[in-house]
Design a protein around this motif. Structure first.
Motif, PDB file in Angstrom:
ATOM      1  N   ARG A  89      58.642 -14.046 -51.710  1.00 49.21           N
ATOM      2  CA  ARG A  89      58.759 -12.588 -51.603  1.00 49.21           C
ATOM      3  C   ARG A  89      57.444 -11.937 -51.189  1.00 49.21           C
ATOM      4  NH1 ARG A  89      60.309 -11.929 -56.307  1.00 49.21           N
ATOM      5  NH2 ARG A  89      58.426 -11.074 -57.309  1.00 49.21           N
ATOM      6  N   GLU A  90      56.320 -12.512 -51.615  1.00 48.07           N
ATOM      7  CA  GLU A  90      55.037 -11.848 -51.408  1.00 48.07           C
ATOM      8  C   GLU A  90      54.191 -12.445 -50.291  1.00 48.07           C
ATOM      9  OE1 GLU A  90      54.080  -9.108 -52.801  1.00 48.07           O
ATOM     10  OE2 GLU A  90      55.857  -8.974 -54.076  1.00 48.07           O
ATOM     11  N   VAL A  91      54.508 -13.661 -49.851  1.00 43.81           N
ATOM     12  CA  VAL A  91      53.683 -14.259 -48.805  1.00 43.81           C
ATOM     13  C   VAL A  91      53.882 -13.489 -47.503  1.00 43.81           C
ATOM     14  CG1 VAL A  91      55.450 -15.923 -48.058  1.00 43.81           C
ATOM     15  CG2 VAL A  91      53.015 -16.431 -47.737  1.00 43.81           C
ATOM     16  N   HIS A  92      52.794 -13.284 -46.786  1.00 48.26           N
ATOM     17  CA  HIS A  92      52.841 -12.590 -45.498  1.00 48.26           C
ATOM     18  C   HIS A  92      52.745 -13.631 -44.391  1.00 48.26           C
ATOM     19  CE1 HIS A  92      51.632  -8.263 -46.866  1.00 48.26           C
ATOM     20  NE2 HIS A  92      52.619  -8.777 -47.572  1.00 48.26           N
ATOM     21  N   ARG A  93      53.788 -13.677 -43.568  1.00 41.75           N
ATOM     22  CA  ARG A  93      53.793 -14.603 -42.439  1.00 41.75           C
ATOM     23  C   ARG A  93      53.247 -13.873 -41.216  1.00 41.75           C
ATOM     24  NH1 ARG A  93      59.273 -18.250 -42.757  1.00 41.75           N
ATOM     25  NH2 ARG A  93      59.294 -18.574 -45.006  1.00 41.75           N
ATOM     26  N   MET A  94      52.084 -14.293 -40.799  1.00 39.95           N
ATOM     27  CA  MET A  94      51.432 -13.659 -39.655  1.00 39.95           C
ATOM     28  C   MET A  94      51.807 -14.430 -38.390  1.00 39.95           C
ATOM     29  SD  MET A  94      50.056 -11.294 -41.323  1.00 39.95           S
ATOM     30  CE  MET A  94      49.383 -10.511 -39.870  1.00 39.95           C
ATOM     31  N   GLN A  95      52.481 -13.728 -37.483  1.00 34.82           N
ATOM     32  CA  GLN A  95      52.970 -14.367 -36.265  1.00 34.82           C
ATOM     33  C   GLN A  95      51.887 -14.371 -35.201  1.00 34.82           C
ATOM     34  OE1 GLN A  95      56.379 -15.693 -35.708  1.00 34.82           O
ATOM     35  NE2 GLN A  95      54.971 -16.668 -34.284  1.00 34.82           N
ATOM     36  N   LEU A  96      51.516 -15.572 -34.755  1.00 36.73           N
ATOM     37  CA  LEU A  96      50.567 -15.714 -33.660  1.00 36.73           C
ATOM     38  C   LEU A  96      51.303 -15.635 -32.326  1.00 36.73           C
ATOM     39  CD1 LEU A  96      48.439 -18.693 -35.015  1.00 36.73           C
ATOM     40  CD2 LEU A  96      47.741 -16.301 -34.905  1.00 36.73           C
ATOM     41  N   PRO A  97      50.670 -15.165 -31.278  1.00 33.51           N
ATOM     42  CA  PRO A  97      51.334 -15.156 -29.960  1.00 33.51           C
ATOM     43  C   PRO A  97      51.555 -16.580 -29.467  1.00 33.51           C
ATOM     44  CG  PRO A  97      49.040 -14.481 -29.772  1.00 33.51           C
ATOM     45  CD  PRO A  97      49.338 -14.544 -31.241  1.00 33.51           C
ATOM     46  N   PHE A  98      52.703 -16.814 -28.794  1.00 36.95           N
ATOM     47  CA  PHE A  98      53.043 -18.148 -28.305  1.00 36.95           C
ATOM     48  C   PHE A  98      54.001 -18.004 -27.131  1.00 36.95           C
ATOM     49  CE2 PHE A  98      56.436 -17.022 -31.122  1.00 36.95           C
ATOM     50  CZ  PHE A  98      57.573 -17.633 -30.608  1.00 36.95           C
ATOM     51  N   SER A  99      54.167 -19.102 -26.401  1.00 37.60           N
ATOM     52  CA  SER A  99      55.117 -19.158 -25.288  1.00 37.60           C
ATOM     53  C   SER A  99      56.416 -19.759 -25.794  1.00 37.60           C
ATOM     54  CB  SER A  99      54.549 -20.000 -24.144  1.00 37.60           C
ATOM     55  OG  SER A  99      55.501 -20.156 -23.127  1.00 37.60           O
ATOM     56  N   GLY A 100      57.548 -19.122 -25.486  1.00 41.86           N
ATOM     57  CA  GLY A 100      58.835 -19.566 -26.008  1.00 41.86           C
ATOM     58  C   GLY A 100      59.421 -20.758 -25.292  1.00 41.86           C
ATOM     59  N   LYS A 101      58.814 -21.204 -24.181  1.00 46.58           N
ATOM     60  CA  LYS A 101      59.362 -22.320 -23.427  1.00 46.58           C
ATOM     61  C   LYS A 101      58.889 -23.626 -24.038  1.00 46.58           C
ATOM     62  CE  LYS A 101      60.134 -23.880 -18.707  1.00 46.58           C
ATOM     63  NZ  LYS A 101      59.843 -23.644 -17.273  1.00 46.58           N
ATOM     64  N   VAL A 102      59.814 -24.466 -24.495  1.00 47.96           N
ATOM     65  CA  VAL A 102      59.485 -25.728 -25.149  1.00 47.96           C
ATOM     66  C   VAL A 102      59.597 -26.854 -24.138  1.00 47.96           C
ATOM     67  CG1 VAL A 102      60.025 -27.294 -27.045  1.00 47.96           C
ATOM     68  CG2 VAL A 102      60.411 -24.834 -27.295  1.00 47.96           C
ATOM     69  N   PRO A 103      58.558 -27.659 -23.925  1.00 45.33           N
ATOM     70  CA  PRO A 103      58.667 -28.789 -23.008  1.00 45.33           C
ATOM     71  C   PRO A 103      59.713 -29.783 -23.478  1.00 45.33           C
ATOM     72  CG  PRO A 103      56.381 -28.339 -23.587  1.00 45.33           C
ATOM     73  CD  PRO A 103      57.224 -27.515 -24.493  1.00 45.33           C
ATOM     74  N   GLY A 104      60.635 -30.191 -22.540  1.00 41.74           N
ATOM     75  CA  GLY A 104      61.662 -31.157 -22.879  1.00 41.74           C
ATOM     76  C   GLY A 104      62.801 -30.600 -23.696  1.00 41.74           C
ATOM     77  N   GLY A 105      62.898 -29.300 -23.811  1.00 41.79           N
ATOM     78  CA  GLY A 105      63.963 -28.707 -24.594  1.00 41.79           C
ATOM     79  C   GLY A 105      65.270 -28.677 -23.832  1.00 41.79           C
ATOM     80  N   SER A 106      66.283 -28.053 -24.400  1.00 43.49           N
ATOM     81  CA  SER A 106      67.592 -27.963 -23.765  1.00 43.49           C
ATOM     82  C   SER A 106      67.508 -27.080 -22.533  1.00 43.49           C
ATOM     83  CB  SER A 106      68.609 -27.394 -24.764  1.00 43.49           C
ATOM     84  OG  SER A 106      68.191 -26.128 -25.208  1.00 43.49           O
ATOM     85  N   VAL A 107      68.133 -27.545 -21.423  1.00 46.03           N
ATOM     86  CA  VAL A 107      68.110 -26.809 -20.163  1.00 46.03           C
ATOM     87  C   VAL A 107      69.537 -26.548 -19.722  1.00 46.03           C
ATOM     88  CG1 VAL A 107      65.879 -27.707 -19.425  1.00 46.03           C
ATOM     89  CG2 VAL A 107      67.937 -28.972 -18.873  1.00 46.03           C
ATOM     90  N   SER A 108      69.704 -25.596 -18.839  1.00 43.77           N
ATOM     91  CA  SER A 108      71.028 -25.234 -18.343  1.00 43.77           C
ATOM     92  C   SER A 108      71.464 -26.208 -17.245  1.00 43.77           C
ATOM     93  CB  SER A 108      70.999 -23.806 -17.809  1.00 43.77           C
ATOM     94  OG  SER A 108      70.101 -23.704 -16.730  1.00 43.77           O
ATOM     95  N   VAL A 109      72.752 -26.088 -16.837  1.00 45.89           N
ATOM     96  CA  VAL A 109      73.305 -26.963 -15.804  1.00 45.89           C
ATOM     97  C   VAL A 109      72.614 -26.708 -14.466  1.00 45.89           C
ATOM     98  CG1 VAL A 109      75.422 -27.587 -14.583  1.00 45.89           C
ATOM     99  CG2 VAL A 109      75.503 -27.050 -17.020  1.00 45.89           C
ATOM    100  N   GLU A 110      72.344 -25.444 -14.170  1.00 47.81           N
ATOM    101  CA  GLU A 110      71.671 -25.124 -12.897  1.00 47.81           C
ATOM    102  C   GLU A 110      70.282 -25.739 -12.838  1.00 47.81           C
ATOM    103  OE1 GLU A 110      73.101 -23.016 -14.875  1.00 47.81           O
ATOM    104  OE2 GLU A 110      74.848 -22.265 -13.760  1.00 47.81           O
ATOM    105  N   GLU A 111      69.546 -25.655 -13.955  1.00 45.74           N
ATOM    106  CA  GLU A 111      68.217 -26.258 -13.966  1.00 45.74           C
ATOM    107  C   GLU A 111      68.290 -27.773 -13.827  1.00 45.74           C
ATOM    108  OE1 GLU A 111      66.312 -24.996 -17.516  1.00 45.74           O
ATOM    109  OE2 GLU A 111      65.903 -22.965 -16.794  1.00 45.74           O
ATOM    110  N   ARG A 112      69.305 -28.374 -14.432  1.00 40.42           N
ATOM    111  CA  ARG A 112      69.459 -29.830 -14.309  1.00 40.42           C
ATOM    112  C   ARG A 112      69.758 -30.232 -12.873  1.00 40.42           C
ATOM    113  NH1 ARG A 112      73.550 -32.368 -18.442  1.00 40.42           N
ATOM    114  NH2 ARG A 112      72.025 -31.348 -19.820  1.00 40.42           N
ATOM    115  N   HIS A 113      70.622 -29.477 -12.193  1.00 43.00           N
ATOM    116  CA  HIS A 113      70.923 -29.787 -10.787  1.00 43.00           C
ATOM    117  C   HIS A 113      69.694 -29.600  -9.916  1.00 43.00           C
ATOM    118  CE1 HIS A 113      75.584 -29.168 -11.180  1.00 43.00           C
ATOM    119  NE2 HIS A 113      75.127 -30.244 -11.832  1.00 43.00           N
ATOM    120  N   GLU A 114      68.908 -28.571 -10.227  1.00 47.07           N
ATOM    121  CA  GLU A 114      67.696 -28.342  -9.455  1.00 47.07           C
ATOM    122  C   GLU A 114      66.693 -29.479  -9.649  1.00 47.07           C
ATOM    123  OE1 GLU A 114      65.039 -26.683  -6.907  1.00 47.07           O
ATOM    124  OE2 GLU A 114      67.127 -26.112  -7.257  1.00 47.07           O
TER     125      GLU A 114
END
Length: 620
Positions: free
Chosen positions: A275-300
């Motif tokens: 309840r009391e801990v403060h989670r401080m969010q650092l800036p980051f990039s949301g793109k994960v290497p090797g993550g799930s990709v769409s069908v269009e990206e797979r065809h490309e």
């Protein structure tokens, strides 16, 4: 409706405040009058505040950090001051301050600060500054530092009047005036800034400098301690835990525990922690290497892999064709030796080629001619065929082995088979870039009361207060604790007043009375108090130093007032060298008559042994 057992997270983002350059103000009309309005400068070790003492509603026009950045060898005009630096972190190694702890020692940087203040207040400081100046200084400021400051203001800027006062005493004066406390004021001031904390007793409107106390524990020590704790806790985010972000954590998310041990026991509970801990969010990039990709990206990606394989095949065909052509040219040269009748050279080259006869040579030449012809044919027709294959492959869905089938059968060793599909584990990138600030929220501000975790061997704030109070009589103690005043930027923590009241309750005798008051604006009241004092005391009166007094009494001279230090001139007594006693000369009467002895003593010198050695006797 959310479940009542679902944890409530507190996620905060760093503001990463970037400053903008200070505007250049037009000087007010009152500053040009024969009796010019004073300029008030609160010269703090963390932040400088400057403005005009025009009226009671006037606020400081300039607020900037007391730092300057200038590269080695750069011109003076290229120096960046305070808010001219949008982000301090890239230039942290270049930053310089005029302070050592809370005392001004670097007067080159101090001159740059004054230039910045005067220029942005609309005053041209090339010739002179015609306005009186009110400047804050540290409690018990060394005479040499005041002398250098007076020399800078009077000799460099040619100001007509200067007044010095202690910032926390100005704040005490301002708040007592607001609360309609009749002078002379008596109380004890607890001041904590960026580098130092002070206990300042005030009796009958005058600062008791003999019994004041300074602790070298304040905001900068808490910030350094918090930065060290977070970097040890999150070694993967060392660069992200900057000093600017740590200061933001201290100012916005930390608090003082009323009972430190009881508060730590509460943090042992998992429910309390969530309840009391403060989670401080650092800036980051949301793109994960090797993550799930769409069908269009797979065809490309497959199309790119197809083009890559085709380019590899074409390049290797060309290389193989060149190698075969070189071998064929060499063999044809050996065969020409046989036709020319040069049998010795022919047999020697056959041995080098590891061949036994001319028939074997001819058979190898025929095979190479066939391979070269086939290679040229493939190279000529590969562009059109591969282009058609690429178009047809892009029109239809691709299977797992399509990229492998397009590889040339001559090069099976370099195939790039498609990896078998598998489900990757879910990785929360946002949670990985969060700093969980829990007990650090109260452990770092606690240094003000218990400095020992950082290795400091000195008293905490309340222990020092008890030491100062013990130097007074019980009647004086009652008067002092009836007005305990808290001021300074490091007093802005939530729960500070309650903690001081609890400590005083345990410290004072049973049923004794005391009163703790927090400054209305702990970080700014020093400037407001200096402004009020300047409005009530016109230049030339009590508390002001004129240029004539500076020239007559020296730069360390101080004109005392209700918020100033005490002026104790340093009397340097030069020790006088004592005249050494003349040695007595005793001669035997049997050898030299007493009337014939004359003693000659040279001029007095610092060395007694030299004087004794220079004593000569003339015998007549």
């Amino acid at each position: 409706m959310a479940s009542k057992h679902e944890p409530v997270y507190q996620i905060f983002s760093f503001q990463d405040f970037k400053s903008s350059p200070d505007p250049i103000y037009e000087p007010p009309s009152q500053s040009l009058a024969p009796t010019a309005a004073p300029i008030v400068i609160d010269n703090g070790s963390f932040q400088t505040r400057a403005g005009w003492a025009l009226e009671e509603r006037e606020a400081p026009r300039l607020l900037f950090k007391s730092v300057a950045a200038r590269s080695r060898g750069a011109a003076r005009s290229e120096t960046q001051i305070g808010n001219d630096i949008p982000n301090l972190e890239p230039l942290r190694w270049l930053l310089k301050s005029q302070f050592d702890r809370n005392v001004v020692v670097n007067f080159e940087i101090q001159e740059l600060m004054f230039d910045h203040v005067f220029a942005h207040l609309g005053i041209g400081s090339e010739g002179s500054v015609s306005q009186p100046i009110v400047v804050t200084e540290a409690p018990c400021n060394p005479l040499h530092c005041r002398q250098m400051m007076s020399e800078l203001l009077f000799e460099c800027y040619h100001v007509p009047y200067v007044s010095y006062g202690v910032d926390s005493l100005y704040s005490f004066y301002h708040n007592n005036t607001q609360r309609s406390v009749q002078p002379p004021h008596t109380g004890i001031v607890l001041s904590s800034g960026y580098h130092c904390s002070h206990i300042l007793p005030v009796i009958n409107g005058r600062f008791d400098a003999v019994n004041c106390k300074r602790m070298n524990v304040a905001g900068s020590q808490s910030a350094a301690y918090l930065q060290r704790l977070l970097q040890l806790k999150y070694p993967g985010h060392l660069a992200a835990v900057t000093l600017s972000r740590v200061e933001e954590l201290l100012h916005e998310h930390s608090y003082i525990a009323e009972d430190y041990q009881d508060e730590l026991e509460k943090w042992r509970s998992p429910e309390f922690y969530e309840r009391e801990v403060h989670r401080m969010q650092l800036p980051f990039s949301g793109k994960v290497p090797g993550g799930s990709v769409s069908v269009e990206e797979r065809h490309e990606r497959r199309a790119q892999q197809l083009r890559r394989l085709q380019e590899i095949n074409a390049r290797r065909r060309e290389e193989k064709l060149l190698q075969d052509q070189e071998k064929l040219d060499r063999l044809m040269g050996v065969q020409e030796l046989l036709e020319d009748g040069l049998l010795d050279h022919f047999h020697k080259n056959l041995v080098e080629l590891n061949m036994d006869s001319a028939e074997e040579l001819q058979s190898y030449i025929n095979k190479l001619q066939l391979a070269v012809e086939q290679g040229r044919h493939k190279l000529l027709h590969s562009d059109g065929a591969e282009g058609k294959t690429e178009v047809s492959e892009l029109e239809h869905p691709m299977d797992e082995g399509d990229g492998v089938a397009l590889m040339d059968p001559d090069f099976p060793e370099d195939t790039l088979p498609e990896k078998p599909a598998h489900v990757q584990p879910v990785f929360n990138m946002a949670e990985y870039h969060q700093l969980f600030v829990g007990t650090e929220r109260l452990r770092c501000p606690e240094l003000l009361f218990q400095p020992s975790p950082t290795g400091e061997e000195q008293m905490g704030l309340m222990e020092a207060l008890q030491y100062v109070l013990a130097r007074y009589t019980p009647e004086q103690q009652e008067a002092l604790v009836s007005n305990v005043f808290l001021t300074g930027g490091n007093m802005l923590y939530r729960g500070m007043k309650e903690r001081v009241e609890r400590e005083l309750l345990a410290m004072r005798p049973f049923q004794s009375q005391f009163k703790v008051t927090m400054a209305s604006q702990p970080a700014l009241d020093a400037w407001y108090g200096a402004r009020d004092w300047a409005l009530e005391h016109p230049a030339g009166g009590e508390g002001w130093i004129s240029r004539q007094e500076y020239e007559e009494k020296g730069g360390e001279y101080l004109s005392e007032h209700c918020a100033s230090n005490l002026f104790i001139p340093m009397k340097l007594v030069k020790p006088l060298l004592a005249r050494p006693a003349e040695p007595s000369v005793t001669m035997p009467t049997s050898t030299v008559p007493s009337a014939a002895v004359t003693t000659v003593t040279p001029a007095l010198t610092p060395s007694c042994s030299a004087v004794a050695a220079d004593v000569s006797m003339v015998v007549s």
